[in-house]
Structure formats: C-alpha cells, structure tokens
Motif scaffolding. Structure first.
Motif, PDB file in Angstrom:
ATOM      1  N   TYR A 107      -4.650  11.707 -14.830  1.00 42.94           N
ATOM      2  CA  TYR A 107      -4.369  10.271 -14.731  1.00 42.94           C
ATOM      3  C   TYR A 107      -3.399   9.803 -15.818  1.00 42.94           C
ATOM      4  N   GLY A 108      -2.762   8.666 -15.550  1.00 51.05           N
ATOM      5  CA  GLY A 108      -1.934   8.016 -16.564  1.00 51.05           C
ATOM      6  C   GLY A 108      -2.849   7.371 -17.599  1.00 51.05           C
ATOM      7  N   ARG A 109      -2.553   7.599 -18.894  1.00 54.59           N
ATOM      8  CA  ARG A 109      -3.406   7.044 -19.953  1.00 54.59           C
ATOM      9  C   ARG A 109      -2.904   5.654 -20.366  1.00 54.59           C
TER      10      ARG A 109
ATOM     11  N   VAL B  69      -7.949   5.068 -18.271  1.00 53.45           N
ATOM     12  CA  VAL B  69      -6.803   5.491 -17.459  1.00 53.45           C
ATOM     13  C   VAL B  69      -6.394   4.419 -16.456  1.00 53.45           C
ATOM     14  N   ASN B  70      -5.186   4.601 -15.966  1.00 48.77           N
ATOM     15  CA  ASN B  70      -4.611   3.727 -14.944  1.00 48.77           C
ATOM     16  C   ASN B  70      -5.158   4.113 -13.575  1.00 48.77           C
ATOM     17  N   THR B  71      -5.713   3.146 -12.868  1.00 47.54           N
ATOM     18  CA  THR B  71      -6.193   3.439 -11.508  1.00 47.54           C
ATOM     19  C   THR B  71      -5.042   3.351 -10.511  1.00 47.54           C
TER      20      THR B  71
ATOM     21  N   ILE C 173       0.857  -1.196   0.000  1.00 50.51           N
ATOM     22  CA  ILE C 173       0.000   0.000   0.000  1.00 50.51           C
ATOM     23  C   ILE C 173       0.886   1.236   0.000  1.00 50.51           C
ATOM     24  N   LEU C 174       0.739   2.070  -1.016  1.00 48.22           N
ATOM     25  CA  LEU C 174       1.548   3.287  -1.099  1.00 48.22           C
ATOM     26  C   LEU C 174       0.872   4.407  -0.310  1.00 48.22           C
ATOM     27  N   ALA C 175       1.608   4.913   0.666  1.00 47.16           N
ATOM     28  CA  ALA C 175       1.010   5.928   1.539  1.00 47.16           C
ATOM     29  C   ALA C 175       2.050   6.922   2.017  1.00 47.16           C
ATOM     30  N   ALA C 176       3.047   7.185   1.170  1.00 52.22           N
ATOM     31  CA  ALA C 176       4.139   8.050   1.631  1.00 52.22           C
ATOM     32  C   ALA C 176       3.903   9.522   1.313  1.00 52.22           C
ATOM     33  N   GLY C 177       2.976   9.786   0.440  1.00 50.37           N
ATOM     34  CA  GLY C 177       2.749  11.172   0.016  1.00 50.37           C
ATOM     35  C   GLY C 177       2.276  12.049   1.166  1.00 50.37           C
ATOM     36  N   LYS C 178       2.630  13.318   1.102  1.00 52.36           N
ATOM     37  CA  LYS C 178       2.276  14.254   2.164  1.00 52.36           C
ATOM     38  C   LYS C 178       0.826  14.681   2.051  1.00 52.36           C
TER      39      LYS C 178
ATOM     40  N   ILE D 289       1.111   6.244 -20.119  1.00 48.82           N
ATOM     41  CA  ILE D 289       1.770   7.545 -20.255  1.00 48.82           C
ATOM     42  C   ILE D 289       1.148   8.514 -19.255  1.00 48.82           C
ATOM     43  N   GLU D 290       1.971   9.079 -18.398  1.00 51.31           N
ATOM     44  CA  GLU D 290       1.490  10.027 -17.401  1.00 51.31           C
ATOM     45  C   GLU D 290       1.038  11.325 -18.075  1.00 51.31           C
ATOM     46  N   GLN D 291       0.105  11.991 -17.456  1.00 52.70           N
ATOM     47  CA  GLN D 291      -0.455  13.236 -18.005  1.00 52.70           C
ATOM     48  C   GLN D 291       0.620  14.237 -18.467  1.00 52.70           C
TER      49      GLN D 291
ATOM     50  N   LEU E 252      -1.581  -1.273  -3.987  1.00 52.27           N
ATOM     51  CA  LEU E 252      -2.762  -0.469  -3.658  1.00 52.27           C
ATOM     52  C   LEU E 252      -2.322   0.921  -3.230  1.00 52.27           C
ATOM     53  N   TYR E 253      -3.306   1.830  -3.128  1.00 46.44           N
ATOM     54  CA  TYR E 253      -3.034   3.215  -2.761  1.00 46.44           C
ATOM     55  C   TYR E 253      -3.744   3.563  -1.461  1.00 46.44           C
ATOM     56  N   GLY E 254      -2.988   4.127  -0.538  1.00 50.15           N
ATOM     57  CA  GLY E 254      -3.553   4.468   0.768  1.00 50.15           C
ATOM     58  C   GLY E 254      -4.629   5.525   0.707  1.00 50.15           C
ATOM     59  N   ASP E 255      -4.651   6.291  -0.368  1.00 51.44           N
ATOM     60  CA  ASP E 255      -5.640   7.366  -0.471  1.00 51.44           C
ATOM     61  C   ASP E 255      -6.751   7.028  -1.471  1.00 51.44           C
ATOM     62  N   VAL E 256      -6.879   5.757  -1.796  1.00 50.11           N
ATOM     63  CA  VAL E 256      -7.997   5.302  -2.641  1.00 50.11           C
ATOM     64  C   VAL E 256      -8.771   4.271  -1.813  1.00 50.11           C
TER      65      VAL E 256
ATOM     66  N   GLU F 104       9.636   2.346   5.409  1.00 53.29           N
ATOM     67  CA  GLU F 104       9.831   3.787   5.243  1.00 53.29           C
ATOM     68  C   GLU F 104      10.350   4.130   3.850  1.00 53.29           C
ATOM     69  N   GLN F 105       9.771   5.162   3.271  1.00 52.65           N
ATOM     70  CA  GLN F 105      10.340   5.766   2.066  1.00 52.65           C
ATOM     71  C   GLN F 105      10.720   7.190   2.491  1.00 52.65           C
ATOM     72  N   ALA F 106      11.984   7.376   2.802  1.00 53.16           N
ATOM     73  CA  ALA F 106      12.411   8.637   3.410  1.00 53.16           C
ATOM     74  C   ALA F 106      12.198   9.820   2.473  1.00 53.16           C
ATOM     75  N   GLN F 107      12.455   9.604   1.188  1.00 53.68           N
ATOM     76  CA  GLN F 107      12.261  10.667   0.197  1.00 53.68           C
ATOM     77  C   GLN F 107      11.264  10.171  -0.831  1.00 53.68           C
ATOM     78  N   GLN F 108      10.317  11.011  -1.197  1.00 55.37           N
ATOM     79  CA  GLN F 108       9.309  10.574  -2.155  1.00 55.37           C
ATOM     80  C   GLN F 108       9.819  10.780  -3.583  1.00 55.37           C
ATOM     81  N   LEU F 109      10.479   9.737  -4.069  1.00 56.79           N
ATOM     82  CA  LEU F 109      11.111   9.826  -5.389  1.00 56.79           C
ATOM     83  C   LEU F 109      10.236   9.242  -6.490  1.00 56.79           C
ATOM     84  N   GLY F 110       9.009   8.899  -6.145  1.00 57.81           N
ATOM     85  CA  GLY F 110       8.083   8.376  -7.145  1.00 57.81           C
ATOM     86  C   GLY F 110       7.477   7.048  -6.737  1.00 57.81           C
ATOM     87  N   THR F 111       6.394   6.687  -7.433  1.00 55.05           N
ATOM     88  CA  THR F 111       5.656   5.467  -7.061  1.00 55.05           C
ATOM     89  C   THR F 111       6.503   4.206  -7.277  1.00 55.05           C
ATOM     90  N   GLY F 112       7.361   4.222  -8.307  1.00 57.65           N
ATOM     91  CA  GLY F 112       8.225   3.062  -8.558  1.00 57.65           C
ATOM     92  C   GLY F 112       9.214   2.877  -7.421  1.00 57.65           C
TER      93      GLY F 112
HETATM   94  C1  UD1 Z   1      -0.460   7.741 -10.181  1.00 55.19           C
HETATM   95  C2  UD1 Z   1      -0.078   6.969 -11.424  1.00 55.19           C
HETATM   96  C3  UD1 Z   1      -1.089   7.268 -12.533  1.00 55.19           C
HETATM   97  C4  UD1 Z   1      -2.494   6.931 -12.080  1.00 55.19           C
HETATM   98  C5  UD1 Z   1      -2.796   7.627 -10.751  1.00 55.19           C
HETATM   99  C6  UD1 Z   1      -4.090   7.096 -10.207  1.00 55.19           C
HETATM  100  C7  UD1 Z   1       2.350   6.805 -11.376  1.00 55.19           C
HETATM  101  C8  UD1 Z   1       3.623   7.368 -11.897  1.00 55.19           C
HETATM  102  N1  UD1 Z   1       1.241   7.376 -11.828  1.00 55.19           N
HETATM  103  O1  UD1 Z   1      -0.338   9.122 -10.509  1.00 55.19           O
HETATM  104  O2  UD1 Z   1      -0.789   6.513 -13.691  1.00 55.19           O
HETATM  105  O3  UD1 Z   1      -3.419   7.311 -13.066  1.00 55.19           O
HETATM  106  O4  UD1 Z   1      -1.779   7.366  -9.769  1.00 55.19           O
HETATM  107  O5  UD1 Z   1      -4.471   7.818  -9.082  1.00 55.19           O
HETATM  108  O6  UD1 Z   1       2.358   5.848 -10.616  1.00 55.19           O
HETATM  109  N2  UD1 Z   1       3.495   7.782  -3.362  1.00 55.19           N
HETATM  110  C9  UD1 Z   1       4.460   7.291  -2.520  1.00 55.19           C
HETATM  111  N3  UD1 Z   1       5.758   7.644  -2.736  1.00 55.19           N
HETATM  112  C10 UD1 Z   1       6.139   8.432  -3.758  1.00 55.19           C
HETATM  113  C11 UD1 Z   1       5.155   8.916  -4.631  1.00 55.19           C
HETATM  114  C12 UD1 Z   1       3.842   8.573  -4.418  1.00 55.19           C
HETATM  115  O7  UD1 Z   1       4.162   6.566  -1.573  1.00 55.19           O
HETATM  116  O8  UD1 Z   1       7.325   8.680  -3.897  1.00 55.19           O
HETATM  117  C13 UD1 Z   1       2.100   7.403  -3.130  1.00 55.19           C
HETATM  118  C14 UD1 Z   1       1.219   8.589  -2.837  1.00 55.19           C
HETATM  119  O9  UD1 Z   1       1.123   8.803  -1.434  1.00 55.19           O
HETATM  120  C15 UD1 Z   1      -0.126   8.133  -3.405  1.00 55.19           C
HETATM  121  C16 UD1 Z   1       0.254   7.221  -4.547  1.00 55.19           C
HETATM  122  O10 UD1 Z   1       1.591   6.825  -4.303  1.00 55.19           O
HETATM  123  O11 UD1 Z   1      -0.861   7.388  -2.476  1.00 55.19           O
HETATM  124  C17 UD1 Z   1       0.124   7.876  -5.908  1.00 55.19           C
HETATM  125  O12 UD1 Z   1       1.019   8.961  -6.004  1.00 55.19           O
HETATM  126  P1  UD1 Z   1       0.671  10.272  -6.771  1.00 55.19           P
HETATM  127  O13 UD1 Z   1       1.829  11.168  -6.728  1.00 55.19           O
HETATM  128  O14 UD1 Z   1      -0.628  10.803  -6.301  1.00 55.19           O
HETATM  129  O15 UD1 Z   1       0.520   9.705  -8.254  1.00 55.19           O
HETATM  130  P2  UD1 Z   1      -0.312  10.321  -9.429  1.00 55.19           P
HETATM  131  O16 UD1 Z   1       0.443  11.423 -10.037  1.00 55.19           O
HETATM  132  O17 UD1 Z   1      -1.689  10.596  -8.979  1.00 55.19           O
END
Ligand code: UD1
Ligand code: CA
Length: 435
Positions: free
Chosen positions: A136-138, A165-167, A8-13, A150-152, A99-103, A72-80
């Motif tokens: 959203y990512g297409r 789009v990608n959920t 579950i990704l939940a590191a975003g502020k 492809i991200e927006q 999964l996404y913590g905010d969905v 822990e993800q100390a720095q938010q460098l992206g979902t990957g």
């Molecule tokens: C992401 C997807 C996009 C999709 C969308 C759906 C990517 C690159 N893009 O975009 O294709 O349509 O979700 O909502 O994955 N997070 C972390 N650490 C990070 C960055 C993000 O934990 O370093 C978490 C955020 O807290 C969040 C989730 O990952 O819960 C998505 O991150 P967010 O930056 O909102 O991605 P989107 O740009 O919305």
C-alpha cells in the motif's frame, strides 16, 4: 452544495486472477464486484463514471446501467492517468469522489464521512491502519498534517514502517484535481502517473488535507487474487449472518450460511447448516430449514419445513406447514398448506393443493422435449410412491393414485386411479443356470 461525481477506477486487467473475466466482474455473494461499488457511488453522487480498459465491452454489457458514464482508458498508464480520462467530461466546480472497482465493500456511511471531511478541507483521504501495510501507499505526516503518499516501491525503510496507508478513496474539487493531475510526471519506481502524487502537490500548495480513518478493514480491502476474493466473500457472509441473527433469525452456525441475494424472514425461523439462499427469498414465521438445502427466488410460508437436502427453485411458493423432505426438487410450483412431499421427488410447473400427500419418488413429467406442461394436483389427493404424472394432467380432489402408476390422463375426484402392468407369478420357474 456542489455536484458530486463518482469516478470508479476499473481499467486494470487483474492478471493475478488468471481469468478471461475482467476482474471487476468476478462474483461476490451472487453479484459482480463492480455492482457493489456502483451501488455505493450512485447513492451519493449525481453522476457516476467508470473508467474501463480490459474487457470493457463485457463489463458494460454485464453491468447494463444506462445512467453510468463509461470512460475508456486505452492504456493503463497509472491511477492518475485513469482519473484524468474521466475529468475531461466533468465540470471543474464539482466534487470528484474517487472509488475502486475492485474494492467492493466500501460503505455509504464511510463515503459520506469522506465528503463531510471536505467541508473543512481541500482534500479528503480515506486511510486505514494495517498490521501488514505491504503493497500500500504510506501516509506521510508531519506534526499530524498529511504531507504526501509514498508508494511501496518508492518508499525508504523508515517509510515502509508506517502502518497508516492510503485506501485509494479520496474526494476533492474537480478543478483542483485536474490542475494537479495535468502536472503529474512518471518519475517513480513504476514509471506510472500516480494519483497519489497529487497529495504532495496539494500540501506544498498550502492546501489542507483531511483524513477519515476507517476501523473496518474489509470495506477497504481490494480483490487482486482469488484468495482475497474468497476472504471477502467470507467476511461479507459472516457480516450478513450477524445482521440476520441480530434481527432474530436462528442460525445453527453463522459460518455455514450463504446468502447470495436478499433474505426476508418472520419470527422464530431456524436455519440449520450449509444452506444457500439465492436471489430473493421470503420466509414466513416458524420456518425450519434443515441442513444442506439450496433455496432460490421463492416464498416459504409460515410453519413450513424444508430439507434436509432439498432444492427449492425459482417461482415456487411453499404453503403454510407444508413439508418438503430430502432429495426433493420443486420448481415453479405452488404447494398448498399442510402438503407433504417427503422423499425423492421432482415437482415442476405444478399447482398442488392443500393437504396433499406425495409419496416417495413421485415425478411430474413436465417436459416433452420441446415444451413445459402443467400438473394440477387438487386438495386432499394422495399420490402413491414412484408414480409419474405426465403433464398436462390434473389429479382431482381427494383422488388416490396407486403406487407405481404412470398417469397420462386426468384422474377424477375421490376415485382410485392406477395404471400398472398386472402382477403375475410363474410357478416352478427355473432360474437360468450356466450349465
Ligand atoms: C493504489 C494506490 C495506493 C493504495 C492502493 C490501495 C496509486 C498510485 N496507488 O495502489 O496508494 O494504497 O491503491 O489499494 O494510486 N487502475 C486503472 N488504470 C490504471 C491503473 C490502475 O484504472 O492505469 C485501477 C485498477 O484497475 C485498480 C485501481 O486503479 O482498480 C488501483 O490500481 P492498482 O494498480 O491496483 O494500484 P495499487 O498499486 O494497488
Ligand atoms: Ca491494487
């Protein structure tokens, strides 16, 4: 069957929430967002990992689920990058479900469908068609086959028109996921490690990418700001109301019901407008809730009527056919069958028998400034209006309390007890005048 790990990704502020509270702890129908996702994840996965960043301590303390693994993800460098942190602890021959913590409203059934897709594919993606896909990512397809996401900010005008789009939800083998994630770069408009880039890598590798298309937009809707939070709250409440009605509950207006917890009800219950249920509430048969009531963690027996404007607080049991009227607050009390508390009362820490009549404005004075004390009102008693019962105190069977009394000693069965200043009248009394 391979082991399933939920990540579950939940590191975003969640900066757009403008809050000191981490986004995933914001409240939806009485529970933090993250709890919904955890419930869905733990129902399907052997092990659940939560990737945290901002406010991690607060998140762990609030959620307090010992079986969850925190990464822990100390720095938010992206979902990957976020997913990669969790993969360090995950066996390569398992399945990773992301999964996404905010969905919050993702359903177990949809996640199960996603996992089922994996039986015949190397990667399974959850997609949705949106009238307005902005942000959203297409999903890019060729001859129906998914080629990339492809991200927006990276999309060309042609790609921006794609409505599928990608959920964000996806599932694949953990080893494969790790291989692709380690090969990610940050050559994109946001300079981030995009989880979504693994789709193109997989497609180029000849892997099959299957997709599940959901029709339910709310289950894949994210919370980024308070407007979206409120929209999801409404959607959740309306869906709950629909389920209650399907199960036989009469609602005067499904859009004016809030249930923040679990509501159980018998036959022929009726709920008027603006009623808020909190925690675990159990209604018997034929219970009537009139407008504007707050009803929390309690039991209301068959035939009882509550409100309008009543507040029933936790650990209360309202007996059969009892009547609780307007501006009455009942806390941690047992109210007997056929008892009436019709107007303007506070009844706390009390046991009230059957067939009791409590007049307007009666207060149980349960708190002495340090401790709470019990009031015991036995069957058939009549408490005159505007009386105060100073706890601990017992009012006997069929006792009558004269209106306007302050009762600090036990009142015996069958007797009239009252404590009032004697009424006197002064004849020929002159009203004060200014001259
Ligand atoms: C992401 C997807 C996009 C999709 C969308 C759906 C990517 C690159 N893009 O975009 O294709 O349509 O979700 O909502 O994955 N997070 C972390 N650490 C990070 C960055 C993000 O934990 O370093 C978490 C955020 O807290 C969040 C989730 O990952 O819960 C998505 O991150 P967010 O930056 O909102 O991605 P989107 O740009 O919305
Ligand atoms: Ca987002």
């Amino acid at each position: 069957m391979k082991t399933i790990n939920a990540i579950i990704l939940a590191a975003g502020k969640g900066s757009r929430m403008h809050s000191e509270t981490p986004k995933v702890l914001h409240d939806l129908a009485g529970k933090p967002l993250l709890e919904y996702v955890l419930a869905a994840a733990t129902a399907l996965a052997e092990q659940t990992y939560v990737v945290y960043g901002f406010g991690g301590e607060k998140v762990q303390k609030t959620i307090n689920q010992p079986e969850v693994k925190w990464v822990e993800q100390a720095q938010q460098l992206g979902t990957g990058h976020a997913v990669l942190q969790a993969l360090e602890q995950i066996a390569t021959d398992s399945i990773s479900l992301i999964l996404y913590g905010d969905v919050p409203l993702i359903s177990r059934q949809t996640l199960q469908n996603l996992l089922d897709k994996l039986n015949k594919n190397d990667v399974a993606l959850l997609s949705v068609n949106l009238e307005n896909p902005t942000g959203y990512g297409r999903i890019i397809r060729q001859n129906g086959q998914i080629q990339a996401i492809i991200e927006q900010p990276d999309a060309n005008p042609q790609q921006l028109k794609i409505s599928e789009v990608n959920t964000g939800f996806m599932a694949l083998e953990s080893g494969l996921l790790k291989t692709y994630l380690q090969a990610l770069n940050v050559d994109n408009a946001q300079g981030e490690m995009y989880l979504t880039d693994i789709i193109k890598m997989a497609a180029q590798d000849g892997k099959t990418i299957g997709s599940v298309l959901t029709e339910n937009q709310f289950e894949v809707a994210g919370v980024n700001d308070k407007t979206q939070l409120a929209a999801l709250e409404r959607a959740f409440q309306l869906e709950q109301a629909r389920q209650f009605m399907q199960a036989g509950l009469t609602l005067k207006d499904p859009s004016r019901l809030d249930c923040r917890g679990s509501l159980t009800f018998g036959k022929d219950c009726e709920i008027d407008v603006n009623v808020v249920f909190i925690g675990t509430v159990i209604l018997g048969d034929n219970v009537k809730i009139l407008p504007n009531c707050i009803i929390e963690n309690c039991k209301i027996q068959s035939g009882a009527s509550i409100g309008p404007f009543a507040r029933i607080r936790p650990e209360t049991d309202i007996g059969a056919n009892a009547k609780i009227g307007n501006f009455v607050e009942v806390k941690k009390s047992k109210i007997g069958a056929n008892t009436k508390i019709s107007h303007l009362s506070y009844i706390g820490d009390s046991t009230v028998g059957a067939g009791v009549n409590i007049g307007a404005g009666v207060i149980t004075c349960n708190f002495d400034g340090a401790k709470k004390h019990q009031t015991n009102i036995q069957d058939g008693a009549f408490i005159g209006s505007n009386s105060q019962l100073i706890a601990p105190v017992t009012i006997g069977k069929n006792a009558t309390i004269g209106a306007g009394s302050t009762i600090s000693k036990n009142a015996p069965d069958n007797a009239l007890s009252l404590s009032r200043g004697k009424q006197i009248s002064i004849k020929n009394w002159k009203k004060p005048s200014k001259n």
